[in-house]
Enzyme design. Structure first.
Site, PDB file in Angstrom:
ATOM      1  N   LYS A  56     -24.373  85.113  83.365  1.00 60.86           N
ATOM      2  CA  LYS A  56     -23.512  83.955  83.442  1.00 60.86           C
ATOM      3  C   LYS A  56     -22.937  83.562  82.081  1.00 60.86           C
ATOM      4  O   LYS A  56     -21.739  83.300  81.953  1.00 60.86           O
ATOM      5  CB  LYS A  56     -24.343  82.824  84.045  1.00 60.86           C
ATOM      6  CG  LYS A  56     -23.907  81.471  83.714  1.00 60.86           C
ATOM      7  CD  LYS A  56     -25.001  80.497  84.054  1.00 60.86           C
ATOM      8  CE  LYS A  56     -25.868  80.266  82.826  1.00 60.86           C
ATOM      9  NZ  LYS A  56     -26.697  79.067  82.949  1.00 60.86           N
ATOM     10  N   THR A  57     -23.773  83.543  81.082  1.00 63.64           N
ATOM     11  CA  THR A  57     -23.292  83.125  79.764  1.00 63.64           C
ATOM     12  C   THR A  57     -22.231  84.081  79.264  1.00 63.64           C
ATOM     13  O   THR A  57     -21.209  83.691  78.703  1.00 63.64           O
ATOM     14  CB  THR A  57     -24.451  83.065  78.770  1.00 63.64           C
ATOM     15  OG1 THR A  57     -25.513  82.343  79.359  1.00 63.64           O
ATOM     16  CG2 THR A  57     -24.024  82.390  77.487  1.00 63.64           C
ATOM     17  N   ASP A 244     -21.063  74.198  82.546  1.00 62.19           N
ATOM     18  CA  ASP A 244     -22.209  75.058  82.811  1.00 62.19           C
ATOM     19  C   ASP A 244     -23.320  74.238  83.472  1.00 62.19           C
ATOM     20  O   ASP A 244     -23.332  73.018  83.348  1.00 62.19           O
ATOM     21  CB  ASP A 244     -22.701  75.622  81.471  1.00 62.19           C
ATOM     22  CG  ASP A 244     -23.623  76.808  81.680  1.00 62.19           C
ATOM     23  OD1 ASP A 244     -23.764  77.253  82.829  1.00 62.19           O
ATOM     24  OD2 ASP A 244     -24.192  77.283  80.682  1.00 62.19           O
ATOM     25  N   GLU A 245     -24.228  74.892  84.148  1.00 65.95           N
ATOM     26  CA  GLU A 245     -25.361  74.220  84.797  1.00 65.95           C
ATOM     27  C   GLU A 245     -24.881  73.071  85.692  1.00 65.95           C
ATOM     28  O   GLU A 245     -25.446  71.977  85.682  1.00 65.95           O
ATOM     29  CB  GLU A 245     -26.339  73.663  83.756  1.00 65.95           C
ATOM     30  CG  GLU A 245     -26.805  74.660  82.723  1.00 65.95           C
ATOM     31  CD  GLU A 245     -27.848  75.629  83.253  1.00 65.95           C
ATOM     32  OE1 GLU A 245     -28.044  75.677  84.499  1.00 65.95           O
ATOM     33  OE2 GLU A 245     -28.446  76.354  82.449  1.00 65.95           O
ATOM     34  N   GLN A 300     -31.611  76.704  90.963  1.00 64.69           N
ATOM     35  CA  GLN A 300     -32.179  76.323  89.677  1.00 64.69           C
ATOM     36  C   GLN A 300     -31.963  74.853  89.372  1.00 64.69           C
ATOM     37  O   GLN A 300     -32.046  74.435  88.218  1.00 64.69           O
ATOM     38  CB  GLN A 300     -31.585  77.181  88.559  1.00 64.69           C
ATOM     39  CG  GLN A 300     -31.979  78.636  88.677  1.00 64.69           C
ATOM     40  CD  GLN A 300     -31.465  79.459  87.511  1.00 64.69           C
ATOM     41  OE1 GLN A 300     -31.845  79.251  86.367  1.00 64.69           O
ATOM     42  NE2 GLN A 300     -30.591  80.411  87.800  1.00 64.69           N
ATOM     43  N   ARG A 658     -37.509  83.907  84.222  1.00 64.30           N
ATOM     44  CA  ARG A 658     -37.239  84.033  82.786  1.00 64.30           C
ATOM     45  C   ARG A 658     -37.732  85.380  82.260  1.00 64.30           C
ATOM     46  O   ARG A 658     -37.411  85.783  81.147  1.00 64.30           O
ATOM     47  CB  ARG A 658     -37.945  82.947  81.962  1.00 64.30           C
ATOM     48  CG  ARG A 658     -37.602  81.503  82.278  1.00 64.30           C
ATOM     49  CD  ARG A 658     -36.161  81.213  82.209  1.00 64.30           C
ATOM     50  NE  ARG A 658     -35.549  81.349  83.530  1.00 64.30           N
ATOM     51  CZ  ARG A 658     -34.255  81.428  83.732  1.00 64.30           C
ATOM     52  NH1 ARG A 658     -33.423  81.404  82.719  1.00 64.30           N
ATOM     53  NH2 ARG A 658     -33.768  81.552  84.945  1.00 64.30           N
TER      54      ARG A 658
END
Length: 820
Positions: A56-57, A244-245, A300, A658
Site C-alpha cells: 500500500k505505501t 491513508d488508514e 485493520q 506484521r
DNA sequence: TTCGGTGGATTTTTT
DNA sequence: ATCCACCGAA
C-alpha cells in the site's frame, strides 16, 4: 509481472499524453495489475482496499509521484494525510526518492498537523491568536479535573476521565455543548451538570487561547462551514487529496475531508452584507471538487474506541458515487502459513467482506507457540528465542515483541536486561509526558501564550516558591477584579496582599518570564535568532532555579530528571538546526504533535517492543505476540462493548500480519496484576488458528498437566531452541528445560492440549428471539433479565440486567447466553 | 505551606 | 505494585 506492454485504459486529465512511453512508466515497475491501476487512475474518487502487506505505501507514494510526473498536479496541489508523523516522514522521503526535490511544497502530514497549520493561519478569524496552545490529553484532563471539582460533579459519580472521554466522543461527532443539550434529557441533573461542564471546558479553552486534540480537527470543520470563502481557498489549492488508514478516521475527520473535496463555491451562502463576492474565471476544472484517494483495510480498523468509524470506508462508494475501487490482496510480506493463520482468525468476524490474502513466497515456517508458567517465564522464552534468531542471522532490529497493554512491557524489560538482549520500547512512557518536561514546556507556553492560565498555574510553584493554594487563589481573584490575565497579575505582586517572601518569589518569576519573552518573542517585530528557543529554555530553567532545585534534591530520580531536561534543550537546538526560522510556537507545535513512536527507527541493533496498536503499519522478519490470553487479547474491558471483541480480533490480526518470516505466539498460565497472581486462560484466538499451522514448543496443556505453577524464569538457564526440537506434552517429561532428553518427535499442537477449553467454535445465536422481559443465562454473568433489544441483524444488542453483576450490553449473535 | 503517611483505586489501545 | 488524593503534623 510481464504485462508491461498492456495498453493502459487511462485518460490523463492533464491533456493527451504522447503515444509511446508514459512519463511515469518507470514508477510502475514491479507493480501488479491492481497496483498499477491504483497508481494510474485519474478521476474524482478512488478507494484502494489494501490488505495487510499488500504494498500500500508503495502504491500511495508512486501515485503521488505519478501525479506530479504526468503534470496532473503541482506539488502545492497535493494534500496527503497519514496516521502518524512517522508515516508522513517516510512518505515524503520515498516520494522524493522517486521524483527528487519537487516533493517540496506538498502537504504530507497527519490530520492534526495539517489542521494546526490551517488554524495558525486562520486563527484570527474566530477569536484565537496565532500562538494558541495545543492541549494534549494530559492538559485536557488537568483542566477537566479542576472543572469537575468546581462543579462538584463528582457527587454525581462523574470522574475526570469519564467526562473527558464523553467530551472527546462528542467532539469527534462534531457536537458541542449546545447541540448536545438539545438532544439530552435535561431533566436529569447529572446531564445538566455535564452540559455545564462541557460548555465551561470549551470556554476555558477559548479563554486560554488553546485547542485540545479533538478541536484541532473539529474547529477547522467549523471554520470551513462558517467561512465558506476560507474553505474555498483551500478547496482551490488542494486538487488531490490522499488519505491513508482511512478505516481509522472518525466523523470529524470524515467531515473535514468532505468539506475539502466539495467544489469551490458550492456552499457559499447567500452573501450576507454584500461581502465581496469572488468571481473566478472558469479555470478548467475549478468547478470540480478535489480528487480524493483513500486507502484502507476494514480488517485493520482498531481505533473505534476513540471514535473511528468503520463506515467511513465501508460506505465510501455511497458517499462518493462513481468511485473506482481497487483491491490489493496479494501480500508481499508474510509467508503463507502466517497469512493462513491471519485469514482464519479474521474470518471469525461476521459482517465483513470476505477477503483472502495470498502470497507466492511459499508456506514458510510453522508458527511457534509457547506457554510459560508466568509472564517472566514467557519473557525468558522470548529473550532466549531472540538470541537464537540472532545466531541464525537475523538482526535484532528485524525482531519485534508485541503486547496488548503497556503494563506488559515491564516483565519483558526485566528479563531482556538480565539476558543482555538490546531492546527499545517504542511509544511507551512518553518523554513529553514526564513531569519535568511538562514543567519546562509550561514555562515555554507561559512565554508564547500568556493567555494560557493552566500553564502559568502549573509553573507557579515549580520550583518551590512558597506559593500554595491560598496565594494562587489570591492571584486569580486579583486578575478577575482587575480584568487582566492571570499572567499579567504576576507583575503586580505587591497588590496581592501576601507575605513579602512570596511577593518576592512572584516578582522574580515575573521578571524571568519577561526576560525570556524579550529573547524569544521580541516585540520589536524582528525575528529572533534561531537559537532563541533553546537559549530561552535554558534561561528559564536556570534563572528560575528549576534545575538547581533538582540538583540539590536527594532523590536519586531527580538526577535523571536533570538529564531529561538537558535532552529537551538538545531537542530545541536540533529543532533550530532543522528549522532556522522556527519560532517558539513552531517548536511547541512540534513537540505537542510528535509522539515518541515517531522516533524514526533508531531502534537499529535492538529488538523493538511495542503495543499491537503501535505496531500498525510496521513489519519485521520475526514477530512475537505475547500475552495471547483471554482478558488480555481480547481485553476484558472490550467484552462489554458492542463490537469490542471483534475489534480485538482485528487488533490480533494486525499483530500477526506484521511478521514476514517467523511468528511466535506466547502466553503465560499465570499473570500477576495489581500484585496478585491470577490464572490466565489461552485466548480464543489461538483456537481459531488451524492446528496444522502451529508448532507448540510448550502448549497450554503441557504446562497445566504438570500442575506446576512455580516460575523458574529467574534462575533457570535453558538450552537454546536448537536443543528443543519437539517436546511432547506427555505429562512426565518434566519441563522444557536444559536437562531433558528430547523425546521422539511429537508435535504438541493438538487442540486437546488446551487445559482450559473455551468453545472452539464461534457461537451463533443470530436467530435467537429475544425481547424485553425475557430471562437469560450467561456463561459468566449468570442469570438476568432483558431490558431492551437494539440494533438489527448481526448487530442486535441486548441490554441485560444481571442479578449478580448488574447491567451489561451483549451482542446477541455471539454472547454465551441461553434463553430460559 | 510543606512533608510524610495512609488508603484507595488502578491498567486498553493514541493523534 | 504503583500512583494519587487526602489528611494531619511541623
Amino acid at each position: 509481472m510481464t504485462d508491461a506492454n498492456q495498453p493502459y485504459i487511462v485518460v490523463p486529465a492533464g491533456g493527451p499524453q504522447q503515444a509511446g512511453v508514459r512519463p511515469d512508466e518507470d514508477l510502475l515497475e514491479g507493480l501488479n495489475r491492481p497496483q498499477r491501476d491504483a497508481v494510474t487512475f485519474r478521476g474524482q474518487a478512488l478507494l484502494i482496499v489494501a490488505g495487510a502487506g499488500s504494498g500500500k505505501t508503495s502504491v500511495l507514494t508512486r501515485r503521488v509521484a505519478s501525479l506530479l510526473r504526468t503534470k496532473d498536479a503541482w506539488p502545492s496541489q497535493i494534500l496527503a494525510i497519514t496516521f502518524t508523523n512517522k508515516a508522513a516522514g517516510e512518505m515524503r522521503e520515498r516520494v522524493s526518492q522517486l521524483i527528487g526535490d519537487r516533493a517540496q511544497g506538498m502537504w504530507i502530514s497527519t490530520f492534526h498537523s495539517a489542521c494546526v497549520r490551517i488554524l495558525r493561519r486562520e486563527a484570527e478569524q474566530f477569536g484565537f491568536t496565532k500562538s494558541f496552545t495545543i492541549y494534549d490529553s494530559g492538559d485536557s484532563r488537568a483542566l477537566i479535573k479542576r472543572l469537575v471539582k468546581e462543579h462538584e460533579a463528582d457527587t454525581y459519580g462523574m470522574t475526570p476521565s469519564g467526562v473527558m472521554s464523553r467530551i472527546s466522543k462528542l467532539k469527534n461527532e462534531l457536537a458541542d455543548a449546545e447541540s448536545y443539550a438539545r438532544s439530552a434529557n435535561m431533566t436529569d441533573p447529572a446531564e445538566r451538570i455535564f452540559v455545564e461542564l462541557f460548555a465551561d471546558y470549551q470556554r476555558s479553552l477559548q479563554k486560554a487561547n488553546a485547542f485540545d486534540f479533538d478541536d484541532l480537527i473539529g474547529q477547522v470543520v467549523y471554520l470551513f462551514r462558517a467561512f465558506p470563502q476560507v474553505a474555498d481557498s483551500y478547496r482551490r489549492r488542494f486538487r488531490h487529496i490522499l488519505v491513508d488508514e482511512y478505516q481509522d478516521t472518525n466523523h470529524a475527520q470524515y467531515a473535514l475531508i468532505r468539506e475539502l473535496t466539495r467544489p469551490p463555491g458550492s456552499d457559499a451562502p447567500p452573501m450576507a452584507g454584500g461581502g465581496g463576492m469572488m468571481i473566478f474565471d472558469a479555470e478548467p476544472d475549478a468547478e470540480d471538487g478535489a480528487s480524493l484517494t483513500v486507502v484502507g483495510d476494514s480488517d485493520q480498523s482498531i481505533y473505534a474506541f476513540r471514535g473511528a468509524d468503520i463506515r467511513n470506508i465501508t460506505e465510501f462508494e455511497r458517499d462518493y458515487p462513481g468511485a473506482k475501487v481497487v483491491l490489493l490482496e496479494q501480500n508481499y510480506r508474510s509467508t503463507q502459513n502466517i497469512l493462513n493463520a491471519a485469514n482464519a482468525v479474521i474470518s471469525h468476524n461476521f459482517d465483513r467482506k470476505d477477503k483472502k490474502l495470498w502470497t507466492d513466497v511459499g508456506e514458510g515456517e510453522k508458527i511457534i507457540g509457547f506457554t510459560g508458567y508466568s509472564q517472566h517465564d514467557e519473557a525468558q522464552f522470548v529473550a532466549d528465542e531472540t538470541e537464537a534468531l540472532r545466531k541464525a542471522g537475523i538482526d535484532y532490529s528485524q525482531m519485534a515483541v508485541f503486547y496488548r497493554t503497556n503494563s506488559q512491557s515491564r516483565a519483558l524489560e526485566e528479563i531482556f536486561i538480565r539476558s543482555a538482549v538490546p531492546y527499545k520500547i517504542m511509544g511507551g512512557t512518553k518523554f513529553y509526558e514526564r513531569a519535568e518536561i511538562k514543567d519546562a514546556l509550561a514555562y515555554l507556553v507561559a512565554v508564547a501564550n500568556p493567555a494560557d492560565e493552566m500553564a502559568v498555574r502549573r509553573i507557579l510553584n515549580k520550583p518551590r516558591r512558597g506559593i500554595g493554594d491560598v496565594t494562587e487563589t489570591a492571584i486569580a481573584r486579583y486578575a478577575a477584579d482587575e480584568g487582566i490575565t492571570f499572567r499579567d497579575a504576576l507583575a503586580n505582586a505587591s497588590a496581592l496582599g501576601v507575605g513579602p517572601k512570596i511577593q518576592a518569589g512572584i516578582a522574580h518569576l515575573d521578571a524571568v518570564l519577561a526576560e525570556a519573552s524579550a529573547l524569544m518573542v521580541p516585540s520589536t517585530g524582528e525575528l529572533p535568532p534561531p537559537t532563541a528557543v533553546a537559549d530561552g529554555l535554558q534561561l528559564l530553567l536556570s534563572k528560575t532555579g528549576y534545575t538547581d532545585a533538582l540538583r540539590a534534591s536527594r532523590d536519586p530520580q531527580d538526577e535523571a530528571r536533570v538529564e531529561n531536561l538537558d535532552e529537551l534543550v538538545a531537542v530545541a537546538r536540533e529543532f533550530a538546526r532543522n528549522n532556522p526560522e522556527g519560532t517558539i510556537v513552531d517548536f511547541l507545535t512540534e513537540v505537542a504533535l510528535v509522539s515518541d513512536a515517531d522516533d524514526l527507527e533508531d531502534a537499529s541493533g535492538s529488538v523493538s517492543l511495542m503495543t499491537m496498536h503501535t505496531a500498525k503499519g510496521l513489519e519485521y522478519d520475526a514477530v512475537f505476540v505475547t500475552g495471547v490470553e483471554e482478558d488480555l487479547i481480547p481485553h476484558r474491558i472490550s467484552a462489554n462493548e458492542p463490537g469490542g471483541p471483534q475489534e480485538e480480533r482485528r487488533l490480533f490480526y494486525v499483530g500477526v500480519t506484521r511478521a514476514r518470516k517467523r511468528l511466535y505466539l506466547s502466553l503465560a498460565m499465570t499473570r500477576a496484576q495489581f500484585g496478585e497472581v491470577t490464572v490466565a486462560m489461552p485466548s480464543r484466538f489461538l483456537q481459531e488458528i488451524p492446528t496444522e499451522l502451529m508448532h507448540w514448543r510448550q502448549s497450554p496443556g503441557d504446562v497445566n498437566s504438570r500442575g506446576g505453577t512455580q516460575s523458574r524464569a529467574l534462575n533457570a538457564r535453558r538450552g537454546g531452541p536448537g536443543s528443543s526440537g519437539g517436546f511432547g506434552g506427555g505429562g512426565n517429561t518434566g519441563r522444557y528445560g536444559a536437562d531433558l532428553v528430547p523425546l521422539p518427535r511429537r508435535e504438541s499442537s493438538d487442540i486437546s492440549k488446551f487445559a482450559n477449553r473455551i468453545p472452539a467454535k464461534v457461537r451463533d445465536n443470530g436467530d435467537m428471539e429475544l425481547g424485553p422481559g425475557d430471562r437469560i443465562r450467561h456463561d459468566d454473568f449468570g442469570e438476568g433479565k432483558v431490558d431492551l433489544v437494539t440494533g438489527e441483524g448481526a448487530k442486535r444488542v441486548a441490554h441485560v440486567r444481571f442479578d449478580r453483576v448488574g447491567a451489561k450490553k451483549l451482542l446477541i449473535k455471539i454472547a454465551p447466553i441461553e434463553k430460559l
